[in-house]
Design a protein around this motif. Structure first.
Motif, PDB file in Angstrom:
ATOM      1  N   VAL A  17      29.597 -48.366 -10.448  1.00 29.39           N
ATOM      2  CA  VAL A  17      29.970 -49.522  -9.642  1.00 29.39           C
ATOM      3  C   VAL A  17      29.309 -49.373  -8.282  1.00 29.39           C
ATOM      4  CG1 VAL A  17      31.874 -50.823  -8.640  1.00 29.39           C
ATOM      5  CG2 VAL A  17      32.183 -49.676 -10.831  1.00 29.39           C
ATOM      6  N   GLY A  18      28.458 -50.330  -7.955  1.00 31.69           N
ATOM      7  CA  GLY A  18      27.765 -50.296  -6.675  1.00 31.69           C
ATOM      8  C   GLY A  18      28.214 -51.420  -5.768  1.00 31.69           C
ATOM      9  N   PRO A  19      27.872 -51.325  -4.490  1.00 31.40           N
ATOM     10  CA  PRO A  19      28.309 -52.342  -3.531  1.00 31.40           C
ATOM     11  C   PRO A  19      27.731 -53.734  -3.777  1.00 31.40           C
ATOM     12  CG  PRO A  19      27.001 -50.629  -2.451  1.00 31.40           C
ATOM     13  CD  PRO A  19      27.152 -50.236  -3.876  1.00 31.40           C
ATOM     14  N   LYS A  20      26.654 -53.851  -4.531  1.00 28.22           N
ATOM     15  CA  LYS A  20      26.061 -55.163  -4.787  1.00 28.22           C
ATOM     16  C   LYS A  20      26.525 -55.782  -6.103  1.00 28.22           C
ATOM     17  CE  LYS A  20      22.112 -54.527  -1.871  1.00 28.22           C
ATOM     18  NZ  LYS A  20      20.744 -54.878  -1.623  1.00 28.22           N
ATOM     19  N   ASP A  21      27.348 -55.064  -6.863  1.00 28.67           N
ATOM     20  CA  ASP A  21      27.857 -55.588  -8.126  1.00 28.67           C
ATOM     21  C   ASP A  21      28.876 -56.691  -7.875  1.00 28.67           C
ATOM     22  OD1 ASP A  21      26.441 -53.895  -9.894  1.00 28.67           O
ATOM     23  OD2 ASP A  21      27.853 -52.281  -9.491  1.00 28.67           O
TER      24      ASP A  21
ATOM     25  N   LEU B 222      32.299 -58.215  -9.022  1.00 25.45           N
ATOM     26  CA  LEU B 222      33.476 -57.700  -9.708  1.00 25.45           C
ATOM     27  C   LEU B 222      34.533 -58.788  -9.794  1.00 25.45           C
ATOM     28  CD1 LEU B 222      32.727 -55.132  -7.340  1.00 25.45           C
ATOM     29  CD2 LEU B 222      33.565 -54.127  -9.432  1.00 25.45           C
TER      30      LEU B 222
ATOM     31  N   ASN C  43      28.040 -58.510 -14.824  1.00 17.77           N
ATOM     32  CA  ASN C  43      29.124 -58.392 -13.862  1.00 17.77           C
ATOM     33  C   ASN C  43      30.136 -57.392 -14.407  1.00 17.77           C
ATOM     34  OD1 ASN C  43      28.017 -60.369 -12.200  1.00 17.77           O
ATOM     35  ND2 ASN C  43      29.096 -62.008 -13.272  1.00 17.77           N
TER      36      ASN C  43
ATOM     37  N   SER D 233      35.874 -57.242  -3.868  1.00 17.05           N
ATOM     38  CA  SER D 233      34.785 -56.434  -3.316  1.00 17.05           C
ATOM     39  C   SER D 233      34.752 -55.036  -3.919  1.00 17.05           C
ATOM     40  CB  SER D 233      34.942 -56.322  -1.799  1.00 17.05           C
ATOM     41  OG  SER D 233      36.058 -55.525  -1.488  1.00 17.05           O
ATOM     42  N   HIS D 234      33.621 -54.390  -3.757  1.00 17.03           N
ATOM     43  CA  HIS D 234      33.437 -53.006  -4.190  1.00 17.03           C
ATOM     44  C   HIS D 234      34.479 -52.117  -3.522  1.00 17.03           C
ATOM     45  CE1 HIS D 234      31.542 -49.000  -3.598  1.00 17.03           C
ATOM     46  NE2 HIS D 234      31.268 -49.154  -4.882  1.00 17.03           N
TER      47      HIS D 234
ATOM     48  N   VAL E  82      37.949 -52.394  -5.164  1.00 15.19           N
ATOM     49  CA  VAL E  82      38.028 -51.692  -6.447  1.00 15.19           C
ATOM     50  C   VAL E  82      38.140 -50.186  -6.225  1.00 15.19           C
ATOM     51  CG1 VAL E  82      36.796 -51.135  -8.576  1.00 15.19           C
ATOM     52  CG2 VAL E  82      36.815 -53.462  -7.718  1.00 15.19           C
ATOM     53  N   MET E  83      37.348 -49.658  -5.312  1.00 13.80           N
ATOM     54  CA  MET E  83      37.400 -48.220  -5.036  1.00 13.80           C
ATOM     55  C   MET E  83      38.778 -47.819  -4.511  1.00 13.80           C
ATOM     56  SD  MET E  83      34.633 -46.870  -6.016  1.00 13.80           S
ATOM     57  CE  MET E  83      34.410 -48.062  -7.301  1.00 13.80           C
TER      58      MET E  83
ATOM     59  N   SER F  96      26.781 -62.240  -0.098  1.00 14.31           N
ATOM     60  CA  SER F  96      27.777 -61.179  -0.199  1.00 14.31           C
ATOM     61  C   SER F  96      29.174 -61.752  -0.300  1.00 14.31           C
ATOM     62  CB  SER F  96      27.658 -60.227   0.998  1.00 14.31           C
ATOM     63  OG  SER F  96      27.947 -60.934   2.180  1.00 14.31           O
TER      64      SER F  96
END
Length: 120
Positions: free
Chosen positions: A4-8, A10, A42, A92-93, A96-97, A119
């Motif tokens: 999972v990256g910041p540009k994915d 979700l 996605n 947002s990323h 999720v984190m 974004s």
């Protein structure tokens, strides 16, 4: 491996999910409950009713990958539910984190940052 990256992009499903569902069942939910294609790369996030299990589903080009986590203690905190009738919520990323790490979402304070039009 599911990364999972910041540009994915979700999407969190707002209703509790039956965690017995696997690839085909989750893909069916995405197709039937949203206007999205599960093969769009996605990441789709599902949480059970007791909020101690979470699944992330993603198509990785040659097949689907699922990340599945079951908490031994505690619950997954979810973002506030929208009352607009949407089935999935774009998150947002960072959210999720924080959900995966057990960090509270309610008391967090987002600092101002520049955001481009693409974004979250």
């Amino acid at each position: 491996m599911l990364a999972v990256g910041p540009k994915d992009l979700l999407f969190l499903f707002s209703e509790p999910m039956d965690m017995r569902k696997s690839f085909d069942g989750l893909c069916g939910l995405i197709r039937n409950c949203t206007d999205k294609n599960p093969m769009d790369r996605n990441i789709y996030i599902f949480v059970n009713k007791s909020r101690n299990m979470i699944k992330l589903l993603r198509f990785e080009g040659d097949g689907f990958a699922i990340y599945f986590k079951r908490l031994e203690k505690g619950r997954i905190e979810l973002p506030k539910k929208q009352d607009d009738g949407t089935v999935s919520l774009k998150i947002s990323h960072a959210t999720v984190m924080m959900m995966l790490e057990g960090i509270g979402l309610e008391k967090r304070k987002n600092r101002k940052r520049h955001q481009s039009k693409n974004s979250l």
